[in-house]
Design a protein around this motif. Structure first.
Motif, PDB file in Angstrom:
ATOM      1  N   GLU A 154      -5.782   1.575   5.044  1.00 22.27           N
ATOM      2  CA  GLU A 154      -6.077   2.541   4.578  1.00 22.27           C
ATOM      3  C   GLU A 154      -7.154   2.657   3.290  1.00 22.27           C
ATOM      4  O   GLU A 154      -7.049   2.211   2.402  1.00 22.27           O
ATOM      5  CB  GLU A 154      -4.709   3.269   4.300  1.00 22.27           C
ATOM      6  CG  GLU A 154      -3.815   3.414   5.202  1.00 22.27           C
ATOM      7  CD  GLU A 154      -2.286   4.239   4.991  1.00 22.27           C
ATOM      8  OE1 GLU A 154      -1.417   4.211   5.366  1.00 22.27           O
ATOM      9  OE2 GLU A 154      -2.484   5.164   3.942  1.00 22.27           O
ATOM     10  N   LYS A 205       0.265 -10.409  13.944  1.00 25.30           N
ATOM     11  CA  LYS A 205       0.106  -9.050  12.884  1.00 25.30           C
ATOM     12  C   LYS A 205       0.916  -9.347  11.905  1.00 25.30           C
ATOM     13  O   LYS A 205       0.730  -9.011  10.533  1.00 25.30           O
ATOM     14  CB  LYS A 205       0.451  -7.723  13.477  1.00 25.30           C
ATOM     15  CG  LYS A 205       0.681  -6.484  12.873  1.00 25.30           C
ATOM     16  CD  LYS A 205      -0.744  -6.234  12.203  1.00 25.30           C
ATOM     17  CE  LYS A 205      -0.359  -4.962  11.310  1.00 25.30           C
ATOM     18  NZ  LYS A 205      -1.637  -4.530  10.621  1.00 25.30           N
ATOM     19  N   ASN A 252      -5.547  -9.451  -6.642  1.00 25.47           N
ATOM     20  CA  ASN A 252      -5.656  -8.633  -7.970  1.00 25.47           C
ATOM     21  C   ASN A 252      -4.203  -8.201  -8.260  1.00 25.47           C
ATOM     22  O   ASN A 252      -3.422  -7.649  -7.344  1.00 25.47           O
ATOM     23  CB  ASN A 252      -6.436  -7.414  -7.390  1.00 25.47           C
ATOM     24  CG  ASN A 252      -7.776  -7.572  -6.959  1.00 25.47           C
ATOM     25  OD1 ASN A 252      -8.409  -8.591  -7.521  1.00 25.47           O
ATOM     26  ND2 ASN A 252      -8.249  -7.356  -5.831  1.00 25.47           N
ATOM     27  N   GLY A 258       2.592  -1.556  -1.925  1.00 23.04           N
ATOM     28  CA  GLY A 258       3.260  -0.500  -1.444  1.00 23.04           C
ATOM     29  C   GLY A 258       2.715  -0.108  -0.063  1.00 23.04           C
ATOM     30  O   GLY A 258       2.173  -1.053   0.584  1.00 23.04           O
ATOM     31  N   PHE A 320      -0.330   4.923  -3.059  1.00 19.41           N
ATOM     32  CA  PHE A 320       0.028   3.349  -3.095  1.00 19.41           C
ATOM     33  C   PHE A 320      -1.080   2.629  -3.464  1.00 19.41           C
ATOM     34  O   PHE A 320      -1.182   1.170  -3.775  1.00 19.41           O
ATOM     35  CB  PHE A 320       0.788   2.928  -2.004  1.00 19.41           C
ATOM     36  CG  PHE A 320       0.020   2.639  -0.657  1.00 19.41           C
ATOM     37  CD1 PHE A 320      -0.424   3.774   0.235  1.00 19.41           C
ATOM     38  CD2 PHE A 320      -0.363   1.506  -0.230  1.00 19.41           C
ATOM     39  CE1 PHE A 320      -1.091   3.528   1.334  1.00 19.41           C
ATOM     40  CE2 PHE A 320      -1.118   1.127   0.457  1.00 19.41           C
ATOM     41  CZ  PHE A 320      -1.527   1.998   1.749  1.00 19.41           C
ATOM     42  N   LYS A 321      -2.459   3.001  -3.096  1.00 19.66           N
ATOM     43  CA  LYS A 321      -3.742   2.583  -3.474  1.00 19.66           C
ATOM     44  C   LYS A 321      -4.732   3.566  -3.477  1.00 19.66           C
ATOM     45  O   LYS A 321      -4.489   4.732  -3.106  1.00 19.66           O
ATOM     46  CB  LYS A 321      -3.902   1.276  -2.226  1.00 19.66           C
ATOM     47  CG  LYS A 321      -4.075   1.846  -0.946  1.00 19.66           C
ATOM     48  CD  LYS A 321      -4.406   1.272  -0.047  1.00 19.66           C
ATOM     49  CE  LYS A 321      -5.921   0.806   0.015  1.00 19.66           C
ATOM     50  NZ  LYS A 321      -6.407   0.080   1.437  1.00 19.66           N
ATOM     51  N   ARG A 411      -3.557  -1.631 -13.190  1.00 16.34           N
ATOM     52  CA  ARG A 411      -4.811  -1.957 -12.147  1.00 16.34           C
ATOM     53  C   ARG A 411      -5.861  -2.446 -12.977  1.00 16.34           C
ATOM     54  O   ARG A 411      -6.991  -3.119 -12.247  1.00 16.34           O
ATOM     55  CB  ARG A 411      -5.392  -0.567 -11.472  1.00 16.34           C
ATOM     56  CG  ARG A 411      -4.215  -0.352 -10.489  1.00 16.34           C
ATOM     57  CD  ARG A 411      -3.697  -0.815  -9.476  1.00 16.34           C
ATOM     58  NE  ARG A 411      -2.884  -0.031  -8.313  1.00 16.34           N
ATOM     59  CZ  ARG A 411      -2.416  -0.449  -7.264  1.00 16.34           C
ATOM     60  NH1 ARG A 411      -3.119  -1.660  -6.876  1.00 16.34           N
ATOM     61  NH2 ARG A 411      -1.913   0.265  -6.580  1.00 16.34           N
TER      62      ARG A 411
HETATM   63  C1  UDX Z   1      -2.405  -3.475   5.023  1.00 17.01           C
HETATM   64  C2  UDX Z   1      -3.260  -4.517   5.317  1.00 17.01           C
HETATM   65  O1  UDX Z   1      -4.264  -4.884   4.722  1.00 17.01           O
HETATM   66  C3  UDX Z   1      -3.960  -4.168   6.902  1.00 17.01           C
HETATM   67  O2  UDX Z   1      -4.534  -5.422   7.374  1.00 17.01           O
HETATM   68  C4  UDX Z   1      -2.856  -3.664   7.830  1.00 17.01           C
HETATM   69  O3  UDX Z   1      -3.336  -3.385   8.976  1.00 17.01           O
HETATM   70  C5  UDX Z   1      -1.867  -2.504   7.165  1.00 17.01           C
HETATM   71  O4  UDX Z   1      -1.274  -3.152   5.923  1.00 17.01           O
HETATM   72  P1  UDX Z   1      -2.846  -1.045   3.832  1.00 17.01           P
HETATM   73  O5  UDX Z   1      -1.381  -1.253   3.511  1.00 17.01           O
HETATM   74  O6  UDX Z   1      -3.550  -0.094   4.039  1.00 17.01           O
HETATM   75  O7  UDX Z   1      -3.133  -2.249   4.671  1.00 17.01           O
HETATM   76  O8  UDX Z   1      -3.541  -1.626   2.343  1.00 17.01           O
HETATM   77  P2  UDX Z   1      -3.994  -2.718   1.539  1.00 17.01           P
HETATM   78  O9  UDX Z   1      -5.430  -2.585   0.916  1.00 17.01           O
HETATM   79  O10 UDX Z   1      -3.636  -3.928   2.317  1.00 17.01           O
HETATM   80  O11 UDX Z   1      -2.982  -2.807   0.160  1.00 17.01           O
HETATM   81  C6  UDX Z   1      -1.709  -2.970   0.488  1.00 17.01           C
HETATM   82  C7  UDX Z   1      -0.992  -2.851  -0.975  1.00 17.01           C
HETATM   83  O12 UDX Z   1      -1.296  -3.999  -1.653  1.00 17.01           O
HETATM   84  C8  UDX Z   1      -1.326  -1.700  -1.777  1.00 17.01           C
HETATM   85  O13 UDX Z   1      -0.125  -1.297  -2.597  1.00 17.01           O
HETATM   86  C9  UDX Z   1      -2.375  -2.293  -2.861  1.00 17.01           C
HETATM   87  O14 UDX Z   1      -2.396  -1.613  -4.082  1.00 17.01           O
HETATM   88  C10 UDX Z   1      -1.900  -3.571  -2.832  1.00 17.01           C
HETATM   89  N1  UDX Z   1      -2.842  -4.822  -3.258  1.00 17.01           N
HETATM   90  C11 UDX Z   1      -3.631  -5.082  -2.369  1.00 17.01           C
HETATM   91  C12 UDX Z   1      -2.709  -5.107  -4.630  1.00 17.01           C
HETATM   92  O15 UDX Z   1      -1.695  -5.085  -5.101  1.00 17.01           O
HETATM   93  N2  UDX Z   1      -3.655  -6.239  -4.972  1.00 17.01           N
HETATM   94  C13 UDX Z   1      -4.490  -6.750  -4.131  1.00 17.01           C
HETATM   95  O16 UDX Z   1      -5.444  -7.508  -4.475  1.00 17.01           O
HETATM   96  C14 UDX Z   1      -4.638  -6.024  -2.731  1.00 17.01           C
END
Ligand code: UDX
Ligand code: UDX
Length: 461
Positions: A154, A205, A252, A258, A320-321, A411
C-alpha cells in the motif's frame, strides 16, 4: 482480453485498474452496491497514490467498468480474478468465507474453459477448495483454477504492479498457464516469471510476507539492543544491509509492523505450521514480539516523559504506514489505546487516515486537522507514521506550541541536532535520547529500556 475482478478493495481495485492500463477490458464486481455506485462516479473508497488518475483514465477509456451484477461481470471473460477479503479467524487461521462466497457466486455464471485466478492471500490448498466448490455447483470441472498472488505494498501499489520484482503464476493445467501468460504478456521482460503449482504459489506469498515481517521484527530488536548499549541502529542497519545476502530494505525499526497483510499472514503461516505438524516457532516468536511492541513503546512514553493521568500527548500518524489511509492493525492505533487507558488525553493527526481511524477510536481521542493544532499545549508528542508532513515539521514552532519538551520519533524521521536546537528532548528508536542540560550543554544519554537515568524521568525538564 476480457477479464473480471471480484472485489474492489485495496488489491482488487488497484489490480483491476492496472490490468486495464495494460490494455485489457476489466469489469470489477463488488457486492457492496454503494461502493460500485461510488466507483462508477470515479470516486475512490480508498487512498492509494496515483490510483485516482488511473481509474479516471481507464474508466473514461472504457477499458475499466464496475458492476454489482455477477452475470454482467463474468460473461465472455477468459479469466475471473478473486480479490476479496481474507481476514484472520480467532485462532489465526484465514477466514475463507469471502473466497467461498465468491466461488459460489462465480460457479453459477461461469463460461466453460474460464480460468478462476485467486489473487487474495490464501492458505495453501485454497485453489483446490475453490475447484471443489465450483465443480460441485456446476456438476462438472469445465474450468480451471490458478493462483496469482500479489506483492503490492500500500502506498506504492501501482509501481509494484507495473515494475514487480517477479510475477508468480501458479497453475496445475497448461491451458490455465497459457491464459495467465496472455494476461501478463504486456509485462513481458519487465520481471522474471516464476511458474509454480497453485499450492507453491500460495505458499510463496505467505512465506515472503512471513520473512519480511521477521526482518522488521529483527530490526526492532536490534534497535532495542542499540538503546541498551549506546549504539545507533541506523548506522548498524546501513552497514548490515550492505551485505548482498541481507539487503537494506525492511530493516527500518519502528513501532512494529501493521496493516491488513503482515499481521494476518504471519498468523496464518503459523497456523498452517501448527495444523500440519510443521511448527513455525520463528514466526510464532515474531508474532508475539510484534504484538507486544506498541504497549512497550507506550510505557516508554509515559516513563521517559514523566507523564501523569490528565496529561496530553500529540500522536502524529495513525495510518499503519505512510502514503495510505489504512489503519488496519496499525501499531499507532494501539499506542493511542494504551495512552488513553493510562488516562492520557490523546491529540491525533494524520494527513489521510483520520476518517478510517475515527470509525474505530471515535471520541476516545481528540482529532486535529493540522499537526500544530494537535501539538498545542501537549506534554509530549509522538511521531508514529513516516508521513513527509512530519519529516518537514517545524520543530521550533512545535516546541513553542507544546507545554512539555519530550518528542518521541518512532520512525527516526527527524534530525536529532535540529530537535536539540529547537529545545526538545528527542527520543528515537535505537539511538541516544538527546537533551539540553540545564547549563545549555548538550549531552546524549541512553534510555535503558524505557527508564532514563537523568532528571527528566522524575518530571519535565
Ligand atoms: C506488505 C508486503 O510488503 C507486500 O508485498 C504484500 O503484498 C502486502 O503486505 P504492506 O503491508 O502494504 O505490504 O506494506 P509494507 O510496506 O510491507 O509495510 C508493512 C508494515 O511493516 C508497515 O506497518 C510498515 O510500517 C512496517 N515496516 C516496513 C517497518 O516497520 N519497517 C520496514 O523497514 C518496512
Ligand atoms: C484482500 C485480502 O484481504 C488480502 O489477503 C489480499 O492480499 C488482497 O485482497 P483487500 O483488498 O485489502 O485485501 O480487501 P478489502 O479491502 O477488504 O476488499 C475486499 C472487497 O471485496 C470489498 O470491497 C468487499 O465488498 C468485496 N467482497 C467481499 C466481494 O465483492 N464479495 C465478497 O463475497 C466479499
Amino acid at each position: 482480453m476480457k477479464l473480471a475482478m471480484i472485489g474492489a478493495g485495496y488489491v482488487g481495485l488497484t489490480t483491476g485498474a492496472c490490468l486495464a492500463e495494460l490494455g485489457h477490458h476489466v469489469v470489477v464486481f463488488d457486492i457492496a452496491r454503494d461502493r460500485v455506485a461510488q466507483l462508477r462516479r470515479a470516486a475512490l473508497p480508498i487512498f492509494e497514490p496515483g490510483l485516482d488518475r488511473l481509474v479516471h483514465k481507464t474508466l473514461s477509456s472504457g477499458r475499466l467498468s464496475f458492476t454489482d451484477c455477477i452475470k454482467q461481470a463474468i460473461e465472455n471473460v477468459q479469466a475471473v480474478f478473486i480479490a476479496v477479503g481474507t481476514p484472520s479467524l480467532d485462532d489465526g487461521d484465514i477466514d475463507l468465507s469471502q473466497i467461498d462466497a465468491a466461488a459460489h457466486l462465480i460457479a453459477a455464471n461461469l463460461d466453460p474453459q474460464t480460468v478462476i485466478v485467486i489473487k487474495s492471500t490464501v492458505a495453501v490448498g485454497t485453489a483446490g477448495r475453490v475447484r471443489e466448490i465450483v465443480a460441485e455447483k456446476r456438476g462438472k470441472a469445465d474450468f480451471f483454477v490458478a493462483s496469482n498472488p500479489e506483492f503490492l505494498r500500500e502506498g506504492s501499489a501501482i509501481s509494484d504492479f507495473m515494475r514487480p520484482d517477479r510475477i508468480v503464476l501458479g497453475y496445475d493445467d497448461e491451458q490455465a498457464g497459457d491464459v495467465l501468460d496472455a494476461i501478463y504478456a504486456p509485462l513481458a521482460g519487465v520481471a522474471p516469471v516464476c511458474r509454480t503449482s497453485t499450492a507453491d504459489a500460495e505458499l510463496t506469498k505467505h512465506t515472503a510476507n512471513a520473512f519480511l515481517a521477521m526482518k522488521i521484527c529483527f530490526a526492532n530488536q536490534v534497535a532495542d539492543l542499540c538503546e541498551a548499549v549506546g549504539g545507533d541502529v541506523n548506522a548498524v542497519m546501513e552497514a548490515v544491509g550492505r551485505d548482498s545476502r541481507i539487503g537494506r530494505s525492511f530493516l527500518n525499526p519502528g513501532p512494529g509492523y501493521g496493516g491488513s497483510c503482515f499481521p494476518k499472514d504471519t498468523r496464518a503461516f503459523a497456523h498452517t505450521g501448527r495444523s500440519k505438524n510443521a511448527p513455525q516457532s520463528l514466526i510464532e516468536s515474531v508474532i508475539a514480539t510484534n504484538v507486544e511492541r506498541p504497549a512497550r513503546l507506550s510505557r516508554r512514553i509515559l516513563s521517559q516523559a514523566g507523564l501523569m493521568r490528565g496529561d496530553a500527548v500529540a500522536l502524529l500518524g495513525v495510518a499503519f504506514k505512510a502514503n495510505t489511509d489504512d489503519v488496519r492493525e496499525s501499531p499507532s492505533m494501539e499506542i493511542a489505546r494504551e495512552l488513553t487507558k493510562a488516562g492520557i488525553r490523546v491529540h491525533v493527526h494524520d494527513p489521510q487516515a483520520m476518517p478510517n481511524a475515527r470509525r474505530v477510536l471515535g471520541h476516545e481521542v481528540d482529532w486535529f486537522d493540522n499537526p500544530m493544532d494537535a501539538l498545542s499545549g501537549v506534554d509530549a508528542a509522538v511521531v508514529a507514521t513516516e508521513w513527509d508532513d512530519y519529516r518537514r515539521l517545524d520543530l521550533r514552532r512545535a516546541a513553542e506550541c507544546m507545554c512539555g519538551r519530550h518528542l518521541f520519533d518512532f520512525r527516526n524521521l527527524l534530525d536529532p541536532a535540529k530537535a536539540r536546537h529547537a529545545g526538545l528532548v528527542y527520543h528515537s528508536i535505537g539511538r541516544a535520547t538527546v537533551n539540553f542540560k540545564s547549563d545549555g550543554a548538550q549531552r546524549a544519554v541512553w534510555s535503558r529500556g524505557g527508564v532514563l537515568p537523568f532528571p527528566a524521568a522524575a518530571g519535565r525538564p
